[in-house]
Scaffold this motif. Structure first.
Motif, mmCIF file in Angstrom:
data_model
loop_
_atom_site.group_PDB
_atom_site.id
_atom_site.type_symbol
_atom_site.label_atom_id
_atom_site.label_comp_id
_atom_site.label_asym_id
_atom_site.label_seq_id
_atom_site.Cartn_x
_atom_site.Cartn_y
_atom_site.Cartn_z
ATOM 1 N N ALA A 210 0.913 -0.948 0.206
ATOM 2 C CA ALA A 210 0.069 0.514 0.142
ATOM 3 C C ALA A 210 0.650 1.160 -0.502
ATOM 4 C CB ALA A 210 -0.208 -0.269 1.148
ATOM 5 N N ILE A 211 2.018 0.847 0.658
ATOM 6 C CA ILE A 211 2.818 2.685 0.877
ATOM 7 C C ILE A 211 3.655 3.067 -0.294
ATOM 8 C CG2 ILE A 211 4.663 3.489 1.945
ATOM 9 C CD1 ILE A 211 3.968 1.821 4.830
ATOM 10 N N HIS A 212 3.692 1.402 -1.178
ATOM 11 C CA HIS A 212 4.472 1.942 -2.352
ATOM 12 C C HIS A 212 3.505 1.907 -3.766
ATOM 13 C CE1 HIS A 212 6.283 -0.011 -6.118
ATOM 14 N NE2 HIS A 212 5.253 -0.780 -6.293
ATOM 15 N N LEU A 213 1.969 1.539 -3.173
ATOM 16 C CA LEU A 213 1.620 2.396 -4.520
ATOM 17 C C LEU A 213 1.710 3.427 -4.136
ATOM 18 C CD1 LEU A 213 -1.077 -0.924 -4.479
ATOM 19 C CD2 LEU A 213 0.104 0.598 -6.466
ATOM 20 N N CYS A 214 1.054 3.711 -2.994
ATOM 21 C CA CYS A 214 0.817 5.379 -2.625
ATOM 22 C C CYS A 214 2.075 6.222 -2.843
ATOM 23 C CB CYS A 214 0.612 5.662 -0.854
ATOM 24 S SG CYS A 214 -1.572 4.883 -0.813
ATOM 25 N N LEU A 215 3.143 5.353 -2.554
ATOM 26 C CA LEU A 215 4.397 7.021 -2.823
ATOM 27 C C LEU A 215 4.191 7.302 -4.473
ATOM 28 C CD1 LEU A 215 7.031 5.681 -0.558
ATOM 29 C CD2 LEU A 215 5.983 7.876 -0.658
ATOM 30 N N THR B 61 1.899 6.213 -7.238
ATOM 31 C CA THR B 61 1.013 6.906 -7.956
ATOM 32 C C THR B 61 1.175 8.683 -7.232
ATOM 33 O OG1 THR B 61 -0.883 5.583 -7.095
ATOM 34 C CG2 THR B 61 -1.838 7.453 -7.435
ATOM 35 N N ILE B 62 1.742 9.474 -6.408
ATOM 36 C CA ILE B 62 1.941 11.017 -5.834
ATOM 37 C C ILE B 62 2.589 11.035 -6.733
ATOM 38 C CG2 ILE B 62 2.585 12.343 -4.321
ATOM 39 C CD1 ILE B 62 1.207 9.881 -2.206
ATOM 40 N N LEU C 201 -6.346 11.192 -8.345
ATOM 41 C CA LEU C 201 -5.516 9.916 -7.686
ATOM 42 C C LEU C 201 -6.738 8.888 -7.373
ATOM 43 C CD1 LEU C 201 -3.732 10.307 -5.892
ATOM 44 C CD2 LEU C 201 -5.097 10.582 -3.366
ATOM 45 N N LEU D 107 -4.400 5.296 -9.004
ATOM 46 C CA LEU D 107 -3.681 4.599 -8.066
ATOM 47 C C LEU D 107 -4.455 2.919 -8.942
ATOM 48 C CD1 LEU D 107 -2.937 3.411 -5.248
ATOM 49 C CD2 LEU D 107 -5.106 4.441 -4.204
#
Length: 769
Positions: free
Chosen positions: A208-213, A215-216, A242, A246
């Protein structure tokens, strides 16, 4: 102590009453030993009632007929989902061409369901009675069983009161529980999944952290510029906002939309490829494989833990039967089974014979205790044989155990010897082949030797290979020809030749081995059945189209062309070519290993069935009717105006949740994750953005968790089966050993103290010693 719980103690009565009570106690003792032995063989818990009536009910409940009836009832209530509204009885699931399905009248499926629920109520009552009230209150599965039945019955009553027009049926979601609670292996699998959840959650958080980073970073990188057309295309197509960004990267994590998501930016500048390559390397190749490694690490001991538990249950059940049978001999009027020794020699002989430890060894203080122990230890073979006769056991295994018992020649069996008797159950005994026919003629004897030799099987495999190659040649030559342009003369002749050889091979083998000997081989039964089917098909073809000749065009006559007939026969011939597998040693070893994995993988298959069932029911309630055919909604474009690669343009209309069968196929397509982003985007348009939650949850449960668990267990089984020592043992001549016996040397034998402690905690059995 209740009368039904003291079958091992004498009673102070009159002469006739004593003999009558002793006979009843002896019969009850035998029944208890029989049930304990059956529990040990089936790896069942022994904590159930032990009085005469309960033992009869217990054996009836676990009989093959009763368990098969219960399994059929579970299957029946699960299969109702295909018949109930919405019914799956249509030829196609495509919303454009689907006809109106047959809908059962209100009360039809409900009556069948009521019968199933009544059977489950009886099942719960029997289980609850057998384990006792104290055990019932501590058994969470039985308590949950009761709650599920209560909710199902209430929901069933509400459904009938509303004339089967209720919008939601809660009991449909609860039906898979009946499958779960009836399988101990599925319960163990769920427990292991629960143990693995914390570690899986930690990797999921990293994902999840990997995806969010990323994505931003992607949103910042692919901003709309004044002159950068490629960045505009990338932003508008995949990074519009966003949530869409994602989703695009989540799909890229499964590599389903690779390289589509990269192409617009990569077309303009090569450097943009680094963003997607780094994302894929970290997410797909590192974190996802790390998740597999973590799950495998958690499940590395799953098989051994399961087998260790099974071994303990077997030893406990066998020890319980031993204690019951050993307690039948009373101190009065019996001959000591072992000599009694002075105190200095007692410890040595106690360890030698496995006798229980007394509290003291000071002679003559413990002389009475020692004499008592000498009289009470061991089970006579004459006492055990009647018990074995009443036990529900395979005839071959029963004979093997009986021969082993008779080898003691009247010497009482000790506890360890008694327990290891039942290892014979795990051994696959070699099947005795019927004797070959005896021929007096030297010519017939020579022919018998030739046709029964394994070289004759090699010749048959070579002919089958030639038949398969001829099929491939004609498939290539006739692939671009219309039926009227094909020359079926050569194909027809070849079919006659090959089928004639198969028929002669069958007759020659029957001549050499005899009919019983021929049928004793599974490969021969397989070959013979296919040969008979091919012969009947060829006779039908000959009756309709006559003999083949030059310029033969039989497809012009009759409703079924020769090409269709040969396609059917050639399909059977392809299956017949599987006979080559047992003759290739490495391939046969792999095939045997795969077949041996099936019993261990059934629990995982059951878990997957439960997941499919629950998600399909939820999908029907959420998305039924949201996919409408073109022309019925402004949201549905026609094929000419549909975007290339969209749900409509690709013709994905059968991927819907309008009935149970269609829902299962849709979930399968999402689990495979090939083009699953098309389904996600379509349901986002038709049902709303919240539909993404449903499909992402299904992807996590099926593709991430279940597939990795399946892979972990598969590796665990293969690594243990192909261990050099175990593999060598497998090849020596024990190919038919069960998994439990194969790993018996690796498992730790339960200690005497552990077994006796468990036995003394039995709530319904009170031993004399």
């Amino acid at each position: 102590m209740a009368a039904e719980e003291q079958p091992l103690l004498g009673r102070d009565r009159g002469s006739g009453q004593v003999h009558s009570g002793a006979a009843a106690d002896q019969e009850l003792c035998i029944d208890q030993a029989v049930v304990f032995i059956e529990d040990a063989i089936k790896y069942r818990s022994i904590y159930h009632r032990m009085d005469a009536g309960s033992l009869w009910l217990y054996r009836w409940y676990y009989s093959n007929v009763c368990q098969r009836v219960l399994g059929f009832i579970i299957f029946l209530i699960l299969i109702l989902a295909f018949v109930e509204v919405p019914s799956s009885f249509t030829k196609t699931a495509d919303v454009r061409y689907r006809s109106q399905p047959w809908q059962p009248p209100c009360g039809l499926t409900e009556t069948i369901e009521a019968f199933c629920l009544l059977a489950f109520l009886v099942d719960l009552s029997v289980k609850g009675y057998l384990v006792g009230q104290a055990q019932l209150q501590q058994n969470l599965w039985l308590l949950a069983y009761f709650m599920v039945l209560v909710v199902s019955v209430v929901d069933w009553i509400v459904s009938l009161s509303l004339a089967c027009e209720e919008p939601l049926r809660m009991r449909r979601l609860l039906r898979p529980f009946f499958l779960l609670q009836n399988s101990s292996m599925m319960k163990k699998t769920l427990k292991c999944i629960r143990w693995s959840l914390p570690e899986m959650a930690s990797v999921g958080l990293l994902l999840a952290i990997h995806l969010c980073l990323f994505t931003i970073i992607g949103m910042l990188l692919f901003t709309i510029g004044e002159k950068d057309e490629a960045q505009d295309q990338e932003r508008l197509a995949y990074f519009r906002n966003l949530p869409e960004a994602l989703t695009s990267l989540l799909v890229l994590l499964t590599t389903s939309n690779n390289p589509d998501v990269m192409i617009p930016a990569y077309t303009q500048n090569r450097a943009f490829a680094l963003f997607f390559i780094v994302f894929t390397l970290i997410g797909s190749l590192f974190l996802m494989n790390l998740l597999t490694a973590i799950i495998y690490n958690q499940f590395r001991g799953y098989l051994m833990k399961s087998l260790q538990t099974s071994l303990f249950r077997r030893r406990l059940g066998a020890r319980a039967a031993y204690e019951v049978l050993a307690s039948r001999a009373g101190p009065a009027g019996t001959t000591p089974e072992f000599p009694c020794w002075p105190a200095p020699d007692w410890i040595f002989h106690r360890e030698l014979y496995g006798l229980p430890s007394p509290q003291c060894f000071h002679y003559p203080v413990c002389s009475f205790l020692l004499a008592h122990l000498c009289l009470r230890v061991g089970v006579n073979p004459e006492t055990f044989l009647p018990v074995l006769q009443k036990t529900q056991l395979n005839k071959t295994h029963k004979q093997a155990i009986m021969q082993k018992v008779q080898s003691y020649e009247g010497r009482p069996m000790l506890a360890d010897e008694f327990q290891k008797l039942f290892d014979e159950v795990d051994k696959g005994l070699a099947k005795e082949r019927p004797l070959k026919p005896q021929y007096q003629s030297p010519f017939l004897q020579t022919a018998q030797f030739i046709f029964s030799h394994h070289y004759f099987d090699y010749l048959g495999n070579l002919v089958a290979l030639g038949n398969l190659l001829s099929i491939c040649v004609f498939l290539v030559l006739d692939s671009d020809l219309l039926p009227g342009e094909r020359d079926d003369f050569v194909l027809g002749i070849l079919d006659y030749i090959f089928i004639l050889y198969y028929l002669l091979e069958l007759l020659f083998k029957v001549f050499a081995l005899g009919l019983p000997g021929y049928l004793s081989y599974h490969s021969n039964v397989f070959d013979g059945l296919l040969t008979i089917i091919l012969l009947v098909s060829e006779i039908c073809t000959l009756a309709v189209y006559r003999l083949p000749h030059s310029g033969w065009k039989p497809e012009q006559y009759g409703p079924l062309s020769l090409w269709d007939m040969t396609r059917l026969m050639n399909t059977l011939i392809v299956f017949r070519f599987l006979r080559i597998i047992p003759n290739i040693k490495p391939m046969a070893e792999v095939a045997n290993t795969i077949l041996g994995l099936i019993p261990n993988l059934r629990a995982f298959g059951g878990i997957l069935v439960v997941a499919y069932y629950v998600f399909a029911m939820i999908g029907i309630n959420l998305f039924r009717g949201v996919i409408v055919p073109p022309g019925n909604s402004s949201l549905v474009p026609d094929n000419n105006s549909a975007v290339c690669g969209s749900f409509e343009q690709l013709g994905y209309w059968p991927n819907n949740f309008d009935d149970f069968a269609a829902a299962l196929i849709t979930l399968w397509n999402v689990m495979v994750v090939n083009n699953w982003q098309v389904i996600l985007e379509a349901y986002k348009r038709y049902a709303g953005p919240w539909s993404m939650v449903y499909f992402v949850l299904w992807w996590l449960v099926s593709s991430v968790i279940w597939i990795n668990l399946f892979l972990a267990l598969l590796l665990e089984n293969f690594l243990h089966r192909w261990d050099p020592q175990g593999h060598k043992q497998l090849l020596v001549g024990t190919k038919q050993m069960s998994v439990e016996l194969m790993f018996r040397d690796i498992l730790e034998e339960p200690k005497e103290e552990e077994l006796m402690e468990k036995l003394h905690k039995h709530p319904h059995l009170h031993l004399c010693r």
